[in-house]
Scaffold this active site. Structure first.
Site, PDB file in Angstrom:
ATOM      1  N   GLY A  77      -1.584  -0.148   3.678  1.00  0.00           N
ATOM      2  CA  GLY A  77      -2.800   0.182   4.394  1.00  0.00           C
ATOM      3  C   GLY A  77      -2.708   0.875   5.771  1.00  0.00           C
ATOM      4  N   GLU A  91       0.317  -9.761   2.428  1.00  0.00           N
ATOM      5  CA  GLU A  91      -0.853 -10.315   2.973  1.00  0.00           C
ATOM      6  C   GLU A  91      -0.765 -11.655   3.038  1.00  0.00           C
ATOM      7  OE1 GLU A  91      -3.848  -7.704   1.534  1.00  0.00           O
ATOM      8  OE2 GLU A  91      -2.877  -5.969   2.491  1.00  0.00           O
ATOM      9  N   GLY A 130      -3.529   0.047  -3.341  1.00  0.00           N
ATOM     10  CA  GLY A 130      -4.834  -1.006  -2.533  1.00  0.00           C
ATOM     11  C   GLY A 130      -5.976   0.277  -2.451  1.00  0.00           C
ATOM     12  N   GLY A 131      -5.757   0.780  -1.145  1.00  0.00           N
ATOM     13  CA  GLY A 131      -6.894   1.582  -0.608  1.00  0.00           C
ATOM     14  C   GLY A 131      -7.357   2.775  -1.701  1.00  0.00           C
ATOM     15  N   GLU A 174       7.159  -3.346  -1.808  1.00  0.00           N
ATOM     16  CA  GLU A 174       5.921  -2.807  -0.748  1.00  0.00           C
ATOM     17  C   GLU A 174       6.582  -3.180   0.665  1.00  0.00           C
ATOM     18  OE1 GLU A 174       1.966  -2.954  -2.749  1.00  0.00           O
ATOM     19  OE2 GLU A 174       2.222  -4.618  -2.226  1.00  0.00           O
ATOM     20  N   SER A 189       0.321   2.740   0.941  1.00  0.00           N
ATOM     21  CA  SER A 189      -0.244   3.960   1.071  1.00  0.00           C
ATOM     22  C   SER A 189      -0.070   5.142  -0.017  1.00  0.00           C
ATOM     23  CB  SER A 189       0.067   4.604   2.390  1.00  0.00           C
ATOM     24  OG  SER A 189      -0.545   3.424   3.229  1.00  0.00           O
ATOM     25  N   HIS A 248       2.237 -11.158  -2.441  1.00  0.00           N
ATOM     26  CA  HIS A 248       1.874  -9.937  -1.640  1.00  0.00           C
ATOM     27  C   HIS A 248       2.292 -10.119  -0.068  1.00  0.00           C
ATOM     28  CE1 HIS A 248      -0.544  -6.780   0.102  1.00  0.00           C
ATOM     29  NE2 HIS A 248      -0.349  -6.117  -1.029  1.00  0.00           N
ATOM     30  N   ASN A 294      -4.815  -2.912  -6.746  1.00  0.00           N
ATOM     31  CA  ASN A 294      -5.018  -3.910  -6.122  1.00  0.00           C
ATOM     32  C   ASN A 294      -6.489  -4.019  -5.233  1.00  0.00           C
ATOM     33  OD1 ASN A 294      -4.917  -6.484  -4.575  1.00  0.00           O
ATOM     34  ND2 ASN A 294      -3.106  -5.743  -3.435  1.00  0.00           N
ATOM     35  N   TRP A 295      -7.348  -4.685  -5.878  1.00  0.00           N
ATOM     36  CA  TRP A 295      -8.886  -4.403  -5.070  1.00  0.00           C
ATOM     37  C   TRP A 295      -8.908  -5.227  -3.903  1.00  0.00           C
ATOM     38  CZ3 TRP A 295     -11.771  -3.930 -10.558  1.00  0.00           C
ATOM     39  CH2 TRP A 295     -11.698  -2.671 -10.980  1.00  0.00           C
ATOM     40  N   LYS A 296      -7.905  -6.080  -3.785  1.00  0.00           N
ATOM     41  CA  LYS A 296      -8.030  -7.020  -2.656  1.00  0.00           C
ATOM     42  C   LYS A 296      -9.290  -7.835  -2.686  1.00  0.00           C
ATOM     43  CE  LYS A 296      -4.300  -4.534  -0.688  1.00  0.00           C
ATOM     44  NZ  LYS A 296      -3.496  -4.180   0.701  1.00  0.00           N
TER      45      LYS A 296
HETATM   46  P1  PGA Z   1      -2.419   0.292   0.226  1.00  0.00           P
HETATM   47  O1  PGA Z   1      -2.211  -1.233  -0.428  1.00  0.00           O
HETATM   48  O2  PGA Z   1      -2.264   1.147  -1.045  1.00  0.00           O
HETATM   49  O3  PGA Z   1      -3.765   0.343   0.460  1.00  0.00           O
HETATM   50  O4  PGA Z   1      -1.367   0.653   1.080  1.00  0.00           O
HETATM   51  C1  PGA Z   1      -1.066  -1.394  -1.233  1.00  0.00           C
HETATM   52  C2  PGA Z   1      -1.076  -2.945  -1.506  1.00  0.00           C
HETATM   53  O5  PGA Z   1      -1.108  -3.706  -0.583  1.00  0.00           O
HETATM   54  O6  PGA Z   1      -0.796  -3.406  -2.506  1.00  0.00           O
END
Ligand code: PGA
Length: 255
Positions: A175, A99, A237-238, A169, A216, A97, A11-13
């Site tokens: 994050g 967010e 994500g990260g 999640e 994470s 998601h 997930n490159w956001k």
């Molecule tokens: P993260 O993000 O790996 O940076 O915690 C995961 C996500 O939001 O899908």
């Protein structure tokens, strides 16, 4: 024993432009991670779907969007429909998601409508559920996850749910560098599977559906998380913003 195909989702956001993606994928292509038992799905911003599809056209990797409209066509300025997403080369879409739930007013109801739009257009929805820290501390994890799940998948047929992926999640792990322990992840994944088996009469559904863990995930914790019996992959994500750590996570997912 049931063997569910594993997924690793990047997930490159809202991070990568076209040249970032080109750089990432040229490094990625040197890693020959075309394992047929693992699906790797890259999720860039809408504007970069086409270029990502071009860059990946010789590979087994799939492409996903990060959101979708619940409307199918027409006068909806600024919206992107499921069929436009398919047209841009996608097979998957992340829906609900945290967010989007936190900052953009996404609700279980909108997630449910978007999921149906995605399925109608032939996209595989990756439906996100998960509790906030205050929910967990108040002992409400089970209640919140159940509520997210039941309402997000409301009225999906058995065929539709079998074409869907669930992602657990925990919001407090996204994050933050704080990962759910393998036991915490397994506990909620098993709960999700039991809710599915209560909702659908065919045992097939709970057995076959893939459940991703996200929050994470790093190369250091991926093996322990992915070796849990009900964890079928990672939503990253990260650690997906560089080829090296993401490749290590994909390696950790090798059966
Ligand atoms: P993260 O993000 O790996 O940076 O915690 C995961 C996500 O939001 O899908």
């Amino acid at each position: 024993i049931m063997h569910r195909k594993r997924y690793c989702v990047a997930n490159w956001k809202m991070n990568f432009n076209g040249s970032d993606i080109q750089m990432f994928l040229s490094e990625w292509n040197n890693k020959s991670l075309n394992n047929p038992n693992i699906k790797t799905i890259f999720c860039p911003s809408f504007t970069e779907l086409n270029i990502t599809a071009k860059l990946l056209n010789q590979s087994n990797s799939k492409i996903g969007a990060q959101n979708v409209s619940n409307f199918s066509k027409g006068a909806f300025t600024g919206e992107v429909s499921a069929s436009l997403i398919v047209d841009s080369g996608c097979s998957h879409v992340i829906i609900g998601h945290s967010e989007r739930r936190q900052y953009f007013g996404e609700t279980n109801q909108s997630v449910n409508r978007k999921t149906k739009s995605a399925l109608n257009a032939g996209l595989i929805p990756i439906i996100c559920v998960g509790e906030m820290l205050e929910d967990r501390e108040a002992g409400k994890t089970e209640q919140v996850v159940k509520d997210h799940l039941v309402n997000s998948i409301a009225k999906l047929t058995e065929e539709q749910i079998l074409n869907s992926v669930i992602a657990y999640e925990p919001v407090w792990a996204i994050g933050t560098g704080k990962t759910a322990t393998p036991d915490q992840a397994q506990e909620v994944h098993a709960l999700i599977r039991s809710v599915l088996s209560d909702t659908y009469s065919s045992a097939n559904v709970a057995d076959r559906i893939r459940i991703q863990y996200g929050g994470s995930v790093t190369p250091a914790n991926a093996v322990a998380l992915l070796s849990q019996p009900d964890v079928d992959g990672a939503l990253v994500g990260g650690a997906s913003l560089e080829a090296e750590p993401f490749a290590d996570i994909v390696k950790a997912a090798q059966p």
